[in-house]
Write a protein that holds these residues in place. Structure first.
Motif, PDB file in Angstrom:
ATOM      1  N   THR A 610     -23.753  43.474 -28.315  1.00  0.00           N
ATOM      2  CA  THR A 610     -22.948  43.787 -27.508  1.00  0.00           C
ATOM      3  C   THR A 610     -21.381  43.404 -28.004  1.00  0.00           C
ATOM      4  O   THR A 610     -20.419  43.782 -27.398  1.00  0.00           O
ATOM      5  N   ASN A 611     -21.436  42.691 -29.123  1.00  0.00           N
ATOM      6  CA  ASN A 611     -20.155  42.281 -29.619  1.00  0.00           C
ATOM      7  C   ASN A 611     -20.378  42.282 -31.281  1.00  0.00           C
ATOM      8  O   ASN A 611     -20.852  41.332 -31.837  1.00  0.00           O
ATOM      9  N   ASP A 630      -9.886  41.921 -33.921  1.00  0.00           N
ATOM     10  CA  ASP A 630     -10.505  41.603 -32.611  1.00  0.00           C
ATOM     11  C   ASP A 630      -9.307  40.954 -31.865  1.00  0.00           C
ATOM     12  O   ASP A 630      -8.621  40.286 -32.505  1.00  0.00           O
ATOM     13  N   ASP A 634     -11.126  36.073 -26.019  1.00  0.00           N
ATOM     14  CA  ASP A 634     -12.435  35.689 -25.589  1.00  0.00           C
ATOM     15  C   ASP A 634     -12.558  33.805 -25.546  1.00  0.00           C
ATOM     16  O   ASP A 634     -12.401  33.363 -26.463  1.00  0.00           O
ATOM     17  N   SER A 680     -22.525  47.793 -28.534  1.00  0.00           N
ATOM     18  CA  SER A 680     -21.356  48.371 -29.440  1.00  0.00           C
ATOM     19  C   SER A 680     -21.631  49.390 -30.405  1.00  0.00           C
ATOM     20  O   SER A 680     -20.652  50.111 -30.607  1.00  0.00           O
TER      21      SER A 680
END
Length: 993
Positions: A610-611, A630, A634, A680
């Motif tokens: 997912t990342n 990015d 986070d 992703s």
């Protein structure tokens, strides 16, 4: 009639002139009296001390006649022409004492050209005098005597001006240029130019523009024709080998004007003269001098505005390299690269940058050999230019040209590991940029700068390998268009048809043996993290590059090619030994296996993570983008100070940084996913994954099967945990199911396993159209625009791919005889291999480990590992070496036992090294051809004194020699005949029908 008390030298000079009344009719030759001229030259040659007086008198006459001729005096003009002829004759006859005449001669020529440069006839006569001096001089006075040096440089400027003369009358222009070029040709064939490197730089910078300018007005095709004329019809043997002849045997050329009334000289005649001068200049230059000359030519391009004619500039660069001596040609491209590096920080890309890059590419792609070329320095410089230009502007128009420059290096392969070294340099910089980004100044889009830098280096890597591959292919029957890639043969031992340059390989795999080493998997493995990059354009470009590497570059087993290009099997000389090595590499891993383990781990992360990408913490606000594109908001990633510290932006330990990043991505993937909605990967990513998996199975069928099937099963298991029913999750599930079905279908076709094919086809409904996008073709040799992904559909697709029957697939695959014979594993062994617990983390850890030495669970178990523990106790360090050996017990072992090897467990012998220590060395039978390191051995007396008769008898009894082994411990330890025959038998390729 001479006046009384007139000096003798003056009388001799005056006698050479015709009477004053005859000066007006002395034309068109304007020659002095031949008899009197001979008398004067004889006098000067026999009395060197009088030469200075004669030269001074002639210089006075030249100055006087020039002043009068400039005012319009016709007699003075005739007298000046005759005086110049006398000076030339004096220089020719007194060549031994030319330094005594040099000062007055150069002063006379300089005065003449300065005063009457518009008179072409006088300029031609002055040029003849100057050429006579350049023919016989040794150049020692240039740079030493200031007055002589100034006059000499002034003459060069004057002749250069004639060589660049412009006029509305084209005939006058060409005639004037021919005069200037003729005089300058005498300079480039003179010792006055090459005596001093410093003076050469000054001289070449003066007259180089005169040689280059005439070439720009002629078409390139016409220039090629003139070059052939220069080769076949040299100007004069005295010009081509002037250094090989002594001074006394040289002959000075005369400059003649065009005859009035005849057809005037054309532009190609002027270009021919310029090419002859240039060829002589580069031919007589060493490495540093050739570099100075090409630098002067580049500077002259700025002066004459030649950068807007790239074809002419490329032609000039190639011809300059061709004209330079064989051992000095490397200086031409090296200096071109240096000039490009000097301009790398320019705010905007100009025609100079583009033309320089085109010149570099043309030199490298030409068939001219370039020995002593430092390719590593050149590629390092080109990479630096790329990073600088990307930092300035990610859309810089110079980037495609720089990629072509890197690719052109692959056309010159001079040692076996050259391409691997160049690829290693590119990959090291690629990993550094991937991890640390590109430093920029000002407000720039850091993520886009990093993306374009990675894409440029990827394109350069792909183009470099492709250029080397095309350069190293066979040409059949003189067909230049038909090329066959040497690495396109599959691992199975059968030949396959491979597309290469629009042609197909022959069915018999007739390929030319390679002259270079392939890029090793260890070098390539550092790039695998780009599969999980945060930017799709990087992922797409890397997938294309990876597929090309798997198809054409990665080393493959069983690919034997003889010198004649025919692929043959060697069952006697190399068959059994090589077969055992292949078995070991396939079952227990080699460099390619470790690469495939890491590759499947990255593919699993790409399909389920997912990342994607790497986030780097910084002290800037959270809204600022990191070097990977990015955001840095986070918190969980920002807290990881060890992995995201700003100090990690240095180039140190890029592999360690990448491993830590990969480990963090792996920790975010659960064993079973509950929803694929947040994954992703795009639809295009799954299509790219399918292309990579197909390339693995087609080109590395055995190792691809053993490393890929567990990953496919793990990915199918992850699908079983899917519980979400939203459209996004359903679409990704369908994409992964189609990916798995198509991959299994490829496996079934490769191994001709009909059971696998049938089960895979059942999962795909009839009439189902493939929704996975195809991988775009790799742009080899060029740099394309960023690719955009195909997003998932907004609604659930019509029709669905059914879940695969994994149990049926496994049973069909392990029951396939072709698979069993190729892997030397039976049905149970294959089933254990495929169903072993697999995870992306464990597979990623295996990529950096050497082949395992633990063979207890393999069919190819080493015999010495099964020797009873009484013979090889656990504390004996030498057992580690025997564990990696596959040789059987024979005469050598018996001899060693008799010499005391049975007493190695004795504490007195533990500190004594054996005759050949294999500790910490890999056995040659495992495919790693490392030589054993010999150490100092004990004498036989030292060993025998520890081996008593009782000990030898005990060892023989334990080996089963002398009496029956009642314990039966030895009998089951050795490999059975069935297993041994399966190991040593020739493998049947997986493509057998």
């Amino acid at each position: 009639m001479h006046l009384p008390f007139t000096p003798n030298h003056v009388q001799l000079i005056s006698a050479c002139y015709p009477p004053n009344a005859a000066l007006l009719t002395a034309g068109p030759d304007y020659r002095p009296n031949s008899q009197e001229l001979s008398r004067m030259t004889y006098y000067a040659s026999n009395r060197p001390g009088k030469i200075n007086k004669l030269a001074s008198e002639l210089e006075k006459r030249v100055r006087l006649d020039c002043r009068k001729a400039k005012a319009g005096n016709i007699r003075a003009r005739s007298s000046l022409l005759i005086t110049l002829a006398i000076i030339k004759a004096l220089a020719t006859e007194c060549r031994r004492d030319l330094p005594l005449l040099t000062a007055s001669l150069l002063a006379s020529v300089n005065v003449t050209l300065t005063t009457l440069s518009s008179d072409l006839e006088i300029a031609a006569r002055a040029g003849s005098v100057f050429t006579a001096w350049t023919t016989y001089t040794d150049g020692h006075l240039i740079g030493v005597d200031q007055s002589i040096t100034q006059d000499y440089m002034s003459c060069l400027r004057a002749f250069t001006a004639l060589g660049r003369f412009e006029s509305q009358d084209q005939e006058v222009t060409n005639r004037t240029r021919l005069v200037g070029l003729a005089a300058l040709t005498g300079v480039v064939t003179s010792e006055a130019l090459y005596h001093s490197t410093q003076q050469l730089k000054t001289q070449v910078s003066i007259f180089m523009a005169a040689f280059v300018a005439p070439l720009l007005v002629v078409e390139v095709l016409s220039l090629d024709q003139e070059v052939s004329d220069v080769k076949t019809q040299p100007n004069s043997p005295y010009l081509s080998d002037f250094r090989n002849r002594p001074t006394m045997e040289r002959r000075a050329t005369s400059i003649h004007l065009h005859v009035t009334g005849e057809l005037g000289p054309a532009g190609k005649d002027v270009a021919n003269a310029a090419m002859r001068a240039l060829s002589a200049l580069f031919e007589h230059s060493n490495g540093s001098q050739a570099g100075v000359s090409i630098q002067a030519a580049i500077d002259s391009f700025n002066e004459i505005s030649a950068w807007d004619k790239p074809e002419h500039c490329r032609w000039f660069a190639v011809r300059a390299a061709e004209w330079t001596q064989y051992q000095y040609r490397y200086s031409i491209p090296t200096r071109l690269v240096e000039c490009l590096v000097q301009d790398q920080d320019a705010p905007h890309t100009t025609d100079r940058h583009r033309t320089l890059a085109a010149m570099i590419t043309s030199v490298f792609t030409s068939p001219i050999p370039l020995v002593n070329l430092s390719t590593s320095d050149i590629i390092s410089s080109l990479i630096s230019v790329i990073l600088r230009r990307v930092a300035k502007d990610p859309d810089d128009i110079l980037l495609p040209a720089l990629v072509e420059c890197i690719a052109s290096l692959g056309t010159h392969v001079y040692y076996a590991d050259q391409i691997q070294d160049l690829a290693g340099e590119l990959i090291s910089r690629l990993t550094a940029v991937e991890t640390n980004g590109v430093p920029v100044n000002g407000k720039s889009d850091l993520g886009r700068v990093r993306t374009e830098a990675v894409r440029c280096l990827l394109a350069g890597l792909l183009s470099l390998i492709h250029a080397a591959e095309v350069h190293d292919v066979s040409k059949e029957d003189g067909d230049e268009c038909k090329t066959v890639h040497r690495a396109a043969l599959a691992e199975s031992g059968l030949t396959v048809h491979v597309e290469a340059e629009g042609k197909s390989a022959r069915a018999d795999g007739h390929v030319k043996p390679s002259r270079r080493a392939s890029v090793s998997p260890e070098v390539w493995q550092d790039t695998l993290s780009l599969l999980c990059d945060g930017d799709y354009s990087v992922r797409a470009d890397y997938c294309s590059t990876l597929v090309t590497y798997l198809e054409r570059e990665i080393p493959k087993l069983w690919d034997f090619t003889d010198v004649d290009g025919v692929k043959r099997i060697r069952p006697i000389a190399e068959g059994p030994t090589q077969q055992a090595s292949i078995n070991y590499s396939v079952l227990f891993g080699d460099a390619t296996t470790r690469l495939l383990n890491a590759l499947h781990a990255h593919l699993y992360v790409l399909a389920t993570s997912t990342n994607l990408g790497v986030a780097t913490a910084s002290h800037t606000p959270s809204s600022q983008r990191s070097v990977n594109g990015d955001t840095a908001d986070d918190k969980s990633q920002g807290e990881d100070t060890e992995e995201n510290a700003p100090s990690r932006r240095s180039l140190a330990l890029p592999r360690t940084r990448k491993q830590s990043v990969m480990q963090r991505l792996l920790r975010n993937i659960p064993a079973k996913l509950s929803s694929f909605a947040s994954v992703s990967a795009t639809l295009s990513d799954y299509g790219n994954m399918l292309a990579v998996l197909r390339a693995v199975q087609l080109n590395l069928p055995i190792r691809g099967l053993l490393t890929g099937v567990p990953m496919l099963l793990a990915l199918d298991t992850a699908l079983q945990g899917e519980t979400s029913t939203d459209a996004a999750s359903v679409q990704r599930v369908q994409a992964i199911r189609e990916l798995l079905a198509q991959t299994w279908l490829s496996i079934g076709k490769v191994w001709c396993c009909q059971g696998v094919i049938d089960i895979a086809q059942k999962a795909i409904p009839d009439g189902y159209e493939n929704r996975l996008p195809t991988l775009p073709d790799a742009s080899q040799g060029s740099f394309h625009a960023p690719r955009t992904p195909v997003p998932m559909a907004e609604s659930a697709p019509e029709g669905s791919v059914r879940a695969l029957d994994t149990e049926g697939l496994l049973l069909a695959l392990v029951s396939c005889e072709t698979v069993q014979e190729a892997t030397s594993l039976d049905r149970q062994g294959l089933l254990r291999k495929f169903t072993a617990p697999w995870s992306a983390e464990s597979s990623f850890k295996e990529d950096g480990q050497p082949p395992s030495a633990n063979l207890r669970n393999g069919d190819g178990l080493a015999p010495l590992m099964k020797v009873p523990h009484a013979f090889m106790p656990l504390e004996n360090l030498s057992r580690a070496s025997l564990a990696r050996s596959t040789r059987g017990v024979g005469v050598t072992d018996l001899r060693e036992a008799l010499e005391g090897r049975s007493s190695l467990s004795n504490t007195n012998l533990r500190e004594t090294a054996p005759s050949l220590s294999t500790l910490e060395h890999t056995s040659t039978a495992h495919g790693e051809m490392h030589k054993l390191a010999p150490v100092r051995s004990r004498t036989s007396q030292q060993r025998n004194r520890f081996a008593g008769p009782g000990e030898v008898k005990d060892v023989l009894n334990r080996l089963g020699i002398g009496k029956a082994n009642a314990s039966g411990m030895l009998k089951p330890s050795f490999t059975s005949k069935k297993t041994e025959s399966r190991i040593t038998s020739n493998l049947t390729p997986p493509y057998k029908t």
